[in-house]
Design an enzyme around this catalytic site. Structure first.
Site, PDB file in Angstrom:
ATOM      1  N   TYR A  75       0.853  -1.195   0.000  1.00  0.00           N
ATOM      2  CA  TYR A  75       0.000   0.000   0.000  1.00  0.00           C
ATOM      3  C   TYR A  75       0.881   1.234   0.000  1.00  0.00           C
ATOM      4  CZ  TYR A  75      -3.413   3.486   1.589  1.00  0.00           C
ATOM      5  OH  TYR A  75      -4.221   4.592   1.698  1.00  0.00           O
TER       6      TYR A  75
ATOM      7  N   ASP B 285       9.370   2.905  -0.327  1.00  0.00           N
ATOM      8  CA  ASP B 285       8.351   3.583   0.468  1.00  0.00           C
ATOM      9  C   ASP B 285       8.566   3.221   1.939  1.00  0.00           C
ATOM     10  OD1 ASP B 285       6.116   4.575   1.705  1.00  0.00           O
ATOM     11  OD2 ASP B 285       4.665   3.659   0.339  1.00  0.00           O
TER      12      ASP B 285
ATOM     13  N   LYS C  78       4.236   9.297   8.645  1.00  0.00           N
ATOM     14  CA  LYS C  78       3.989   8.712   9.957  1.00  0.00           C
ATOM     15  C   LYS C  78       4.972   9.239  11.039  1.00  0.00           C
ATOM     16  CE  LYS C  78       1.013   5.182   8.260  1.00  0.00           C
ATOM     17  NZ  LYS C  78       1.060   4.556   6.964  1.00  0.00           N
TER      18      LYS C  78
HETATM   19  C1  LIG Z   1       0.423   4.947   5.602  1.00  0.00           C
HETATM   20  C2  LIG Z   1       1.162   4.657   4.356  1.00  0.00           C
HETATM   21  C3  LIG Z   1       1.067   5.480   3.220  1.00  0.00           C
HETATM   22  C4  LIG Z   1       0.079   6.604   3.108  1.00  0.00           C
HETATM   23  O1  LIG Z   1       0.303   7.608   4.034  1.00  0.00           O
HETATM   24  P1  LIG Z   1      -0.913   8.607   4.390  1.00  0.00           P
HETATM   25  O2  LIG Z   1      -0.284   9.617   5.275  1.00  0.00           O
HETATM   26  O3  LIG Z   1      -1.958   7.768   5.044  1.00  0.00           O
HETATM   27  O4  LIG Z   1      -1.384   9.177   3.098  1.00  0.00           O
HETATM   28  C5  LIG Z   1       1.908   5.214   2.148  1.00  0.00           C
HETATM   29  N1  LIG Z   1       2.771   4.186   2.182  1.00  0.00           N
HETATM   30  C6  LIG Z   1       2.877   3.369   3.238  1.00  0.00           C
HETATM   31  C7  LIG Z   1       3.868   2.276   3.220  1.00  0.00           C
HETATM   32  C8  LIG Z   1       2.073   3.569   4.353  1.00  0.00           C
HETATM   33  O5  LIG Z   1       2.154   2.725   5.387  1.00  0.00           O
END
Ligand SMILES: *Cc1c(COP(=O)(O)O)cnc(C)c1O
Length: 445
Positions: A149, A244, A276
């Site tokens: 994701y 990511d 995060k």
């Molecule tokens: C949470 C997450 C996102 C998206 O971040 P948001 O601040 O919710 O838009 C993208 N990549 C990874 C791996 C994530 O865990």
């Protein structure tokens, strides 16, 4: 533990009903609605350390930690102090500020990136990294992994097509097929699928994007050397490697997932996305990487990207305070707390005869309700959701707030002390038995 302050005159159930009248599903991010596990989401009124307090006055040990950001626990006094002081000087100027320079320096020091650009969400970070990779390479095709994701970016809301085709199909209405036509989806931890997709499409691939260690299908660590293989394959074909680390960054280890593999194996991603933890509980995220790639970004280069609240002084102050307080001791504490909980899960699930598999990367771990190694999304899907639902509700009733989905990481913080951990341990035996009963029942049906 009850916190000071008035208890709301309405409880979670009333608030959820009110919320559903004015907000789709009553929530501002779908997983919060408890759809996967049923029941009523708890409306949280306050949080401190490892604990959440809901509007009904119940306390819970928090194993979500805002889905990762609260590495130090809630309402950390020094973060609060820094934020309060920053707020007293105004909240947004739309000009360059001191904390964004300091946070950028902190991130560049901790990670293998040379330059960084701040945005407001992880979604924005991956979206911008994709655009930059396409602008830099002059190519359009993106490769991603099933089960990874990357936020709700149109071109990344794609799943594997049927049969042999790796071409993606959209995973949600509202994303035109044309928007994912340049997205190829392959299974995770599969070197052969990787080789095949690059052999056929390599000359058109702008970038491969991967979760540095997937945490959004449960924790599925890269096989040893897999991230290096991704980096090498991308370089061979003139594609960029986007790692990511929105979830793993400053969380899996001090240096994120890269600190667990790339730092030792001697490779670095071309671009990394963060979010995060680096926002310290505020909306802040980032993407960064090689200076020559980042210099293609506006205003230095032609690839446009901007944001009214990007690098916001309050958010970057919170992020900076959080990262400065995220010392080796904090990571050691979270590791030890995780070991204690993992051991108790193994013991209680085994005693209950409940199939399970614990997987971890650095300080991050999750529990699959099935036996055997989970290497990819298909493996993750082969777990018992009824068992998780029974487990989740038993834990919640005993004062432990787990993610309301079987596909999530269990997050801990530096504030998860003995009392919080003991609460989790005390709740586990009954929850394991409830899950085992649900598991057996779903087998019979
Ligand atoms: C949470 C997450 C996102 C998206 O971040 P948001 O601040 O919710 O838009 C993208 N990549 C990874 C791996 C994530 O865990």
């Amino acid at each position: 533990m009850t916190s000071a302050g008035p208890v709301s005159p309405t409880g979670s159930a009333d608030l959820f009903a009110r919320a559903q009248r004015v907000t789709p599903g009553g929530v501002n991010s779908p997983v919060r609605a408890f759809n996967a596990v049923g029941g009523t989401p708890r409306f949280i009124r306050s949080a401190r350390g490892a604990w959440l307090t809901d509007v009904d006055g119940n306390d819970y040990v928090d194993l979500i930690c805002s889905w990762g950001p609260m590495l130090l626990g809630h309402a950390h006094p020094q973060v609060q102090e820094a934020v309060t002081e920053a707020v007293s000087r105004g909240t947004s100027y739309g000009t360059p500020t001191v904390p964004e320079v300091e946070l950028a320096e902190e991130i560049v020091t901790r990670t293998p990136i040379e330059k960084v650009r701040f945005v407001s969400s992880g979604t924005e970070a991956t979206m911008s990294a994709i655009r930059l990779a396409r602008g830099f390479t002059g190519r359009d095709t993106i490769v991603k992994f099933a089960g990874c994701y990357h936020g709700h970016v149109d071109s990344l809301l794609a799943q594997a097509g049927s049969g042999l085709a790796t071409h993606a199909v959209t995973s949600t209405p509202g994303v035109p097929e044309a928007f994912v036509a340049e997205t190829l989806v392959i299974p995770y931890n599969d070197p052969q699928a990787l080789a095949a997709v690059f052999a056929e499409h390599g000359h058109k691939i702008a970038a491969l994007i991967t979760e540095a260690a997937p945490g959004n299908m449960g924790v599925v660590p890269p096989l040893p050397g897999f991230n290096k293989l991704l980096a090498d394959t991308c370089r061979e074909h003139g594609a960029l490697f986007i790692s990511d680390e929105v979830m793993t960054g400053f969380r899996a280890s001090r240096q994120g997932q890269w600190g667990l593999d790339g730092a030792h194996e001697g490779w670095r991603p071309d671009l990394i996305t963060f979010g995060k933890v680096m926002g310290g509980g505020f909306p802040a995220a980032a993407f960064g990487g090689r200076a020559d790639v980042m210099s293609r970004l506006s205003p230095e280069g032609p690839v446009y990207q901007a944001g009214t609240l990007s690098g916001n002084p309050i958010a970057t102050t919170a992020g900076l305070a959080t990262l400065r307080l995220a010392t080796d001791e904090v990571y050691d504490h979270i590791t030890a707390a995780g070991e204690t909980i993992k051991a108790a899960v193994t013991e209680t699930f085994t005693a209950a005869g409940l199939p399970h598999r614990i997987q971890a990367t650095g300080t991050m771990f999750s529990v699959f309700f099935r036996d055997g190694e989970v290497r990819n999304f298909d493996d993750a899907n082969a777990q018992s959701l009824p068992a998780y639902t029974a487990f989740f509700h038993s834990m919640l009733d005993a004062g432990v707030y787990l993610p309301p989905s079987a596909y999530e990481t269990w997050f801990l913080s530096g504030a998860h002390d003995d009392r919080a951990i003991q609460t989790v341990l005390d709740a586990l035996p009954a929850a394991a038995r409830a899950a085992a009963a649900a598991f057996d029942q779903s087998r019979e049906n």
